[in-house]
Design an enzyme around this catalytic site. Structure first.
Site, mmCIF file in Angstrom:
data_model
loop_
_atom_site.group_PDB
_atom_site.id
_atom_site.type_symbol
_atom_site.label_atom_id
_atom_site.label_comp_id
_atom_site.label_asym_id
_atom_site.label_seq_id
_atom_site.Cartn_x
_atom_site.Cartn_y
_atom_site.Cartn_z
ATOM 1 N N TYR A 70 0.799 -1.113 0.373
ATOM 2 C CA TYR A 70 -0.117 -0.128 0.232
ATOM 3 C C TYR A 70 0.790 1.481 0.037
ATOM 4 O O TYR A 70 1.870 1.063 0.170
ATOM 5 C CB TYR A 70 -0.859 -0.405 1.150
ATOM 6 C CG TYR A 70 0.189 0.381 2.345
ATOM 7 C CD1 TYR A 70 -0.094 1.291 3.065
ATOM 8 C CD2 TYR A 70 0.824 -0.763 2.926
ATOM 9 C CE1 TYR A 70 0.454 1.913 4.490
ATOM 10 C CE2 TYR A 70 0.917 -0.601 4.822
ATOM 11 C CZ TYR A 70 1.047 0.915 5.036
ATOM 12 O OH TYR A 70 1.691 0.854 5.790
ATOM 13 N N PHE A 80 2.710 9.726 3.849
ATOM 14 C CA PHE A 80 2.843 9.593 4.770
ATOM 15 C C PHE A 80 3.267 8.315 5.478
ATOM 16 O O PHE A 80 3.141 8.238 5.950
ATOM 17 C CB PHE A 80 1.737 9.818 5.639
ATOM 18 C CG PHE A 80 0.411 9.312 5.679
ATOM 19 C CD1 PHE A 80 0.273 8.257 6.443
ATOM 20 C CD2 PHE A 80 -0.301 9.417 4.684
ATOM 21 C CE1 PHE A 80 -0.420 7.323 6.405
ATOM 22 C CE2 PHE A 80 -1.724 8.998 4.818
ATOM 23 C CZ PHE A 80 -1.548 7.781 5.849
ATOM 24 N N ASP A 81 2.901 7.087 5.115
ATOM 25 C CA ASP A 81 3.421 6.140 4.536
ATOM 26 C C ASP A 81 2.931 4.929 3.890
ATOM 27 O O ASP A 81 2.233 5.454 2.421
ATOM 28 C CB ASP A 81 2.625 5.441 6.360
ATOM 29 C CG ASP A 81 3.106 4.297 6.819
ATOM 30 O OD1 ASP A 81 4.234 4.273 6.837
ATOM 31 O OD2 ASP A 81 2.523 3.159 6.972
ATOM 32 N N TYR A 126 -7.723 7.990 12.140
ATOM 33 C CA TYR A 126 -7.495 8.213 13.339
ATOM 34 C C TYR A 126 -7.817 9.678 14.207
ATOM 35 O O TYR A 126 -7.855 9.845 15.495
ATOM 36 C CB TYR A 126 -5.418 9.030 13.101
ATOM 37 C CG TYR A 126 -4.807 7.696 13.151
ATOM 38 C CD1 TYR A 126 -3.989 6.514 13.712
ATOM 39 C CD2 TYR A 126 -4.752 7.530 11.404
ATOM 40 C CE1 TYR A 126 -3.593 5.593 13.905
ATOM 41 C CE2 TYR A 126 -4.182 6.155 11.229
ATOM 42 C CZ TYR A 126 -3.645 5.497 11.522
ATOM 43 O OH TYR A 126 -2.188 4.425 11.504
#
Length: 583
Positions: A70, A80-81, A126
């Site tokens: 992913y 961000f990741d 989040y």
């Protein structure tokens, strides 16, 4: 990937958010999630399936273990990741609270190799807290996901038969030894190994701990020549450890397998009679010499040798160790003309090493055999009377007799070799004079004129190991003969005999012009007169002129072209016996 809690590069240490109810999963299905009216926050995950594989054997369900790649970004595209940056797949159980709720929902129903774009609203990500310094509060998250593997602890080995041969002589069982080819891939199709590139089959025992458990199970029940797809969950493969650099941790494995052959160390040869000629009166035993044709193949049908390609039978003794043990056993008990299939396990063939470049190690061999003939060096001539004349037969053929007979000669498989009928006249021979093969000479003796016989002649009484023109080496010959005529022969060494006592003054009778010498012309005239008057007979089966010429040469001792009284001498006088009188 993102687990519940603030993101970091040690994701398993993140705290998990409470798992929300998944009531909306079915609502999103395989389409897009529902959004609130314009300007309002999203109610659920938006799912865009932008690549759906044609085949989807299973979809992700709650409690499944998945492996996927992913990229995670914000609305402005800032990353961000990413699992790609870490060169490691995300691997985790779905639907048990180990992922943020939005990812849990976004993975549901996904197929291997499917690609999805997920839009996760803050309350499914989040929330209003975010992750300090990395994910701001109330952030909508965007994920680009590709699913590479899915399995469940309740999974078993999945077997799909791709091709099953119509004939299955046996199926794989525990403790069998198998030879097979395979292509090994991960569930997404990534190849990790194959036997074809190694130039040989994979050879191993089944159910003895030499294979991963899933392969042990997946091979059971296979037939030689069968093709299977075997899908193995990781806990029946290499589990958490994986294998080297090619099989990751917790990877499902897919094997496309072609079974070449199977045997068990306890196997004996297998015999199958394909054709049995009627009237089998004799079966091969150890010590017999056999001529046979064969096709030799591996269990998958690959031909490795054939006597037909050489246009010559294979000739050997049976049960004497001249051939592989399995063939030695398999040929015994066969009939002439029989066709049989002999399946030989490797421990009775060429063993673990194989031979040459056509028979691999541990190969099961299959021979389709056609027995042409066999004999034993101690075999006599076999004689069978087919018919006898109705009238009484007082005189039969004996050594020394001149006989005329018709014959057909063939091999025991029916191959026709010769026939006197092709020449339009009977064959002629003097029995016991080495004019015909010994076995036929024996078979013609004691025959009556008009009698018909079948005579089987073993090669040591025929043309032997070398054969003759038109006759293969070591061939058993079959004759059908009919005796046409018979004449009494003469004693060995005699060319002419009188039926009664010879003239008292033989030289005077020979000397027709009474000049004291007998040239060839006078000699010939006298002998022909004796034959014509029935007083004597010449050696049968030869040209009379040549026989008379030979007789004259025997008496013309000084070779001056004439016989004198001193030269003339009866053979009986020369031999010192009066069995027959002869010039």
């Amino acid at each position: 990937m993102l687990h519940a809690g603030p993101p970091s590069h040690t994701l398993l240490r993140l705290p998990l958010l409470p798992l929300l109810l998944l009531l909306l999963v079915q609502a999103v299905g395989r389409g897009l999630g529902r959004a609130s009216p314009a300007g309002a926050p999203l109610e659920d995950v938006i799912i865009e399936r932008y690549h759906i594989p044609r085949a989807c054997p299973r979809e992700v369900q709650m409690g499944d273990f998945v492996r996927y790649h992913y990229n995670g970004t914000f609305e402005d595209g800032k990353k961000f990741d990413s699992s790609y940056d870490r060169h490691t797949l995300a691997a985790i159980v779905v639907g048990v609270g180990r992922l943020i709720t939005g990812m849990d929902r976004g993975l549901m129903g996904m197929c291997v190799n499917e690609r999805r774009r997920l839009v996760v609203p803050p309350h499914l990500g989040y929330g209003s807290i975010g992750v300090a310094g990395l994910i701001p509060p109330d952030a909508t998250l965007y994920f680009d996901v590709v699913l590479l593997d899915v399995w469940n602890k309740a999974d078993t080995v999945q077997v799909s038969t791709l091709l099953r041969p119509p004939h299955c002589p046996r199926m794989v069982q525990d403790s069998d030894f198998v030879r097979y080819h395979y292509n090994g891939t991960l569930l997404d199709g990534t190849a990790f190994d194959n036997s074809y590139s190694k130039g040989g089959t994979y050879d191993t025992y089944v159910g003895s701990g030499w294979l991963i458990k899933g392969m042990d199970q997946g091979l059971l029940g296979m037939c030689p020549g069968e093709r299977r797809k075997i899908t193995i969950p990781p806990f029946l493969a290499y589990g958490e450890k994986g294998y080297g650099t090619v099989i990751p941790s917790q990877a499902s494995l897919v094997f496309h397998v072609l079974l070449i052959d199977v045997h068990n160390p306890k196997d004996t040869i297998q015999l199958e009679t394909l054709e049995l000629p009627p009237g089998c009166v004799r079966r091969a035993v150890a010590g017999d010499f056999m001529r046979y044709h064969y096709n030799g193949s591996l269990m998958d049908g690959t031909l490795f040798d054939s006597s037909y390609s050489r246009n010559h039978t294979y000739n050997t003794y049976v049960g004497q160790g001249y051939i592989i043990p399995g063939m030695d056993q398999g040929l015994q008990g066969s009939c002439m003309g029989e066709r049989r299939r002999i399946t030989i396990p490797p421990h009775l063939a060429y063993g673990e090493n194989g031979t040459g470049d056509k028979i691999p190690g541990s190969a099961v061999l299959i021979f389709d055999v056609h027995v042409i003939d066999f004999h034993n060096p101690a075999d006599p001539v076999e004689i069978k009377t087919l018919s006898r004349p109705a009238e009484t037969c007082n005189e039969t053929a004996k050594p020394g007799d001149f006989v005329r007979y018709h014959y057909n000669c063939s091999l025991l498989d029916g191959t026709r070799l010769f026939s006197s009928h092709d020449y339009g006249a009977p064959q002629e021979a003097t029995l016991g004079a080495n004019k015909v093969i010994q076995g036929l000479d024996i078979g013609l003796q004691d025959m009556c004129v008009g009698e018909r016989r079948q005579i089987v002649v073993p090669p040591h009484l025929a043309h032997g190991e070398s054969g003759a023109r038109g006759v293969p080496g070591s061939a058993v010959l079959l004759f059908e003969v009919e005796l046409v005529s018979r004449e009494d022969g003469l004693p060995t060494g005699y060319l002419f005999v009188w039926h009664e006592d010879p003239p008292a003054n033989l030289f005077e009778d020979l000397d027709l012009n009474k000049d004291g010498e007998v040239p060839l012309e006078e000699f010939s005239t006298f002998i022909k007169a004796q034959v014509s008057e029935g007083k004597g007979r010449l050696l049968p089966g030869q040209d009379p002129e040549k026989t008379i010429g030979d007789m004259f040469q025997n008496q013309d001792r000084n070779q001056d072209g004439k016989i004198t009284g001193e030269e003339l001498k009866l053979k009986s006088d020369e031999d010192g016996e009066r069995v027959h009188e002869e010039l």
